[in-house]
Motif scaffolding. Structure first.
Motif, PDB file in Angstrom:
ATOM      1  N   GLY A   7       0.802  -1.213   0.000  1.00  0.00           N
ATOM      2  CA  GLY A   7       0.000   0.000   0.000  1.00  0.00           C
ATOM      3  C   GLY A   7       0.836   1.263   0.000  1.00  0.00           C
ATOM      4  O   GLY A   7       0.364   2.321  -0.361  1.00  0.00           O
ATOM      5  N   GLY A   8       2.099   1.162   0.399  1.00  0.00           N
ATOM      6  CA  GLY A   8       2.971   2.323   0.333  1.00  0.00           C
ATOM      7  C   GLY A   8       3.513   2.436  -1.070  1.00  0.00           C
ATOM      8  O   GLY A   8       3.444   1.511  -1.850  1.00  0.00           O
ATOM      9  N   GLY A   9       4.060   3.567  -1.401  1.00  0.00           N
ATOM     10  CA  GLY A   9       4.589   3.683  -2.751  1.00  0.00           C
ATOM     11  C   GLY A   9       5.329   4.985  -2.927  1.00  0.00           C
ATOM     12  O   GLY A   9       5.457   5.769  -1.997  1.00  0.00           O
ATOM     13  N   TYR A  10       5.776   5.154  -4.107  1.00  0.00           N
ATOM     14  CA  TYR A  10       6.530   6.339  -4.456  1.00  0.00           C
ATOM     15  C   TYR A  10       5.766   7.092  -5.509  1.00  0.00           C
ATOM     16  O   TYR A  10       4.981   6.528  -6.251  1.00  0.00           O
ATOM     17  N   GLU A  11       6.037   8.369  -5.597  1.00  0.00           N
ATOM     18  CA  GLU A  11       5.415   9.170  -6.630  1.00  0.00           C
ATOM     19  C   GLU A  11       6.058   8.829  -7.974  1.00  0.00           C
ATOM     20  O   GLU A  11       7.274   8.674  -8.070  1.00  0.00           O
ATOM     21  N   ALA A  12       5.254   8.699  -9.005  1.00  0.00           N
ATOM     22  CA  ALA A  12       5.777   8.407 -10.345  1.00  0.00           C
ATOM     23  C   ALA A  12       6.703   9.539 -10.772  1.00  0.00           C
ATOM     24  O   ALA A  12       6.463  10.708 -10.450  1.00  0.00           O
ATOM     25  N   PRO A  13       7.767   9.210 -11.516  1.00  0.00           N
ATOM     26  CA  PRO A  13       8.714  10.244 -11.946  1.00  0.00           C
ATOM     27  C   PRO A  13       8.231  11.046 -13.151  1.00  0.00           C
ATOM     28  O   PRO A  13       8.963  11.888 -13.654  1.00  0.00           O
ATOM     29  N   VAL A  14       7.000  10.790 -13.605  1.00  0.00           N
ATOM     30  CA  VAL A  14       6.438  11.534 -14.742  1.00  0.00           C
ATOM     31  C   VAL A  14       5.070  12.068 -14.360  1.00  0.00           C
ATOM     32  O   VAL A  14       4.418  11.547 -13.453  1.00  0.00           O
ATOM     33  N   LYS A  15       4.636  13.113 -15.076  1.00  0.00           N
ATOM     34  CA  LYS A  15       3.325  13.710 -14.840  1.00  0.00           C
ATOM     35  C   LYS A  15       2.629  13.924 -16.182  1.00  0.00           C
ATOM     36  O   LYS A  15       3.283  14.095 -17.202  1.00  0.00           O
ATOM     37  N   VAL A  16       1.307  13.916 -16.163  1.00  0.00           N
ATOM     38  CA  VAL A  16       0.523  14.145 -17.371  1.00  0.00           C
ATOM     39  C   VAL A  16       0.930  15.483 -17.993  1.00  0.00           C
ATOM     40  O   VAL A  16       1.086  16.487 -17.299  1.00  0.00           O
ATOM     41  N   GLY A  17       1.150  15.458 -19.307  1.00  0.00           N
ATOM     42  CA  GLY A  17       1.504  16.667 -20.040  1.00  0.00           C
ATOM     43  C   GLY A  17       2.998  16.855 -20.248  1.00  0.00           C
ATOM     44  O   GLY A  17       3.410  17.653 -21.090  1.00  0.00           O
ATOM     45  N   GLU A  18       3.811  16.136 -19.491  1.00  0.00           N
ATOM     46  CA  GLU A  18       5.264  16.262 -19.659  1.00  0.00           C
ATOM     47  C   GLU A  18       5.699  15.592 -20.953  1.00  0.00           C
ATOM     48  O   GLU A  18       5.108  14.614 -21.393  1.00  0.00           O
ATOM     49  N   ARG A  19       6.783  16.127 -21.544  1.00  0.00           N
ATOM     50  CA  ARG A  19       7.325  15.590 -22.788  1.00  0.00           C
ATOM     51  C   ARG A  19       8.719  15.034 -22.548  1.00  0.00           C
ATOM     52  O   ARG A  19       9.486  15.596 -21.770  1.00  0.00           O
ATOM     53  N   TYR A  20       9.004  13.938 -23.228  1.00  0.00           N
ATOM     54  CA  TYR A  20      10.305  13.287 -23.100  1.00  0.00           C
ATOM     55  C   TYR A  20      10.746  12.755 -24.449  1.00  0.00           C
ATOM     56  O   TYR A  20       9.921  12.460 -25.303  1.00  0.00           O
ATOM     57  N   ARG A  21      12.044  12.582 -24.600  1.00  0.00           N
ATOM     58  CA  ARG A  21      12.616  11.858 -25.737  1.00  0.00           C
ATOM     59  C   ARG A  21      13.038  10.507 -25.177  1.00  0.00           C
ATOM     60  O   ARG A  21      13.810  10.445 -24.217  1.00  0.00           O
ATOM     61  N   VAL A  22      12.495   9.421 -25.745  1.00  0.00           N
ATOM     62  CA  VAL A  22      12.750   8.075 -25.207  1.00  0.00           C
ATOM     63  C   VAL A  22      13.115   7.111 -26.322  1.00  0.00           C
ATOM     64  O   VAL A  22      12.848   7.355 -27.492  1.00  0.00           O
ATOM     65  N   LYS A  23      13.698   5.992 -25.913  1.00  0.00           N
ATOM     66  CA  LYS A  23      13.974   4.890 -26.835  1.00  0.00           C
ATOM     67  C   LYS A  23      13.093   3.717 -26.427  1.00  0.00           C
ATOM     68  O   LYS A  23      13.027   3.366 -25.248  1.00  0.00           O
ATOM     69  N   ILE A  24      12.423   3.122 -27.404  1.00  0.00           N
ATOM     70  CA  ILE A  24      11.555   1.977 -27.141  1.00  0.00           C
ATOM     71  C   ILE A  24      12.434   0.750 -26.926  1.00  0.00           C
ATOM     72  O   ILE A  24      13.219   0.371 -27.792  1.00  0.00           O
ATOM     73  N   GLU A  25      12.307   0.136 -25.748  1.00  0.00           N
ATOM     74  CA  GLU A  25      13.176  -0.974 -25.340  1.00  0.00           C
ATOM     75  C   GLU A  25      12.584  -2.345 -25.633  1.00  0.00           C
ATOM     76  O   GLU A  25      13.313  -3.314 -25.835  1.00  0.00           O
ATOM     77  N   SER A  26      11.249  -2.453 -25.601  1.00  0.00           N
ATOM     78  CA  SER A  26      10.598  -3.749 -25.817  1.00  0.00           C
ATOM     79  C   SER A  26       9.145  -3.500 -26.199  1.00  0.00           C
ATOM     80  O   SER A  26       8.705  -2.353 -26.290  1.00  0.00           O
ATOM     81  N   LEU A  27       8.406  -4.602 -26.416  1.00  0.00           N
ATOM     82  CA  LEU A  27       6.985  -4.504 -26.733  1.00  0.00           C
ATOM     83  C   LEU A  27       6.167  -5.188 -25.653  1.00  0.00           C
ATOM     84  O   LEU A  27       6.549  -6.249 -25.147  1.00  0.00           O
ATOM     85  N   GLY A  28       5.029  -4.580 -25.318  1.00  0.00           N
ATOM     86  CA  GLY A  28       4.118  -5.175 -24.343  1.00  0.00           C
ATOM     87  C   GLY A  28       3.238  -6.224 -25.000  1.00  0.00           C
ATOM     88  O   GLY A  28       3.245  -6.398 -26.218  1.00  0.00           O
ATOM     89  N   LYS A  29       2.441  -6.907 -24.205  1.00  0.00           N
ATOM     90  CA  LYS A  29       1.560  -7.968 -24.701  1.00  0.00           C
ATOM     91  C   LYS A  29       0.590  -7.460 -25.762  1.00  0.00           C
ATOM     92  O   LYS A  29       0.254  -8.174 -26.693  1.00  0.00           O
TER      93      LYS A  29
END
Length: 70
Positions: A7-29
């Motif tokens: 039940g405890g947790g951490y705040e996500a390191p991203v927020k709605v509306g933020e922009r990033y440059r990323v590399k796709i590492e894998s594919l989900g189901k």
């Protein structure tokens, strides 16, 4: 890792509306590309492994987020 399973947790390191440059590492189901920001999983539809894309975060859940290519 995000959350401790008790039940405890951490705040996500991203927020709605933020922009990033990323590399796709894998594919989900479901076929969505998966990128990671500080170890946090981001699902990015319409991408392939190896793509480097600019994204905007659309939705943030406890353990993952959804984004789209911009």
């Amino acid at each position: 890792m995000y959350g401790d399973g008790f039940g405890g947790g951490y705040e996500a390191p991203v927020k709605v509306g933020e922009r990033y440059r990323v590399k796709i590492e894998s594919l989900g189901k479901g076929g969505d590309g998966i990128a990671k920001i500080k170890g946090f999983v981001i699902f990015v539809p319409n991408t392939q492994v190896g793509d480097e894309v600019e994204i905007v975060i659309n939705s943030v859940k406890r353990k993952f987020a959804f984004a789209e290519v911009i």
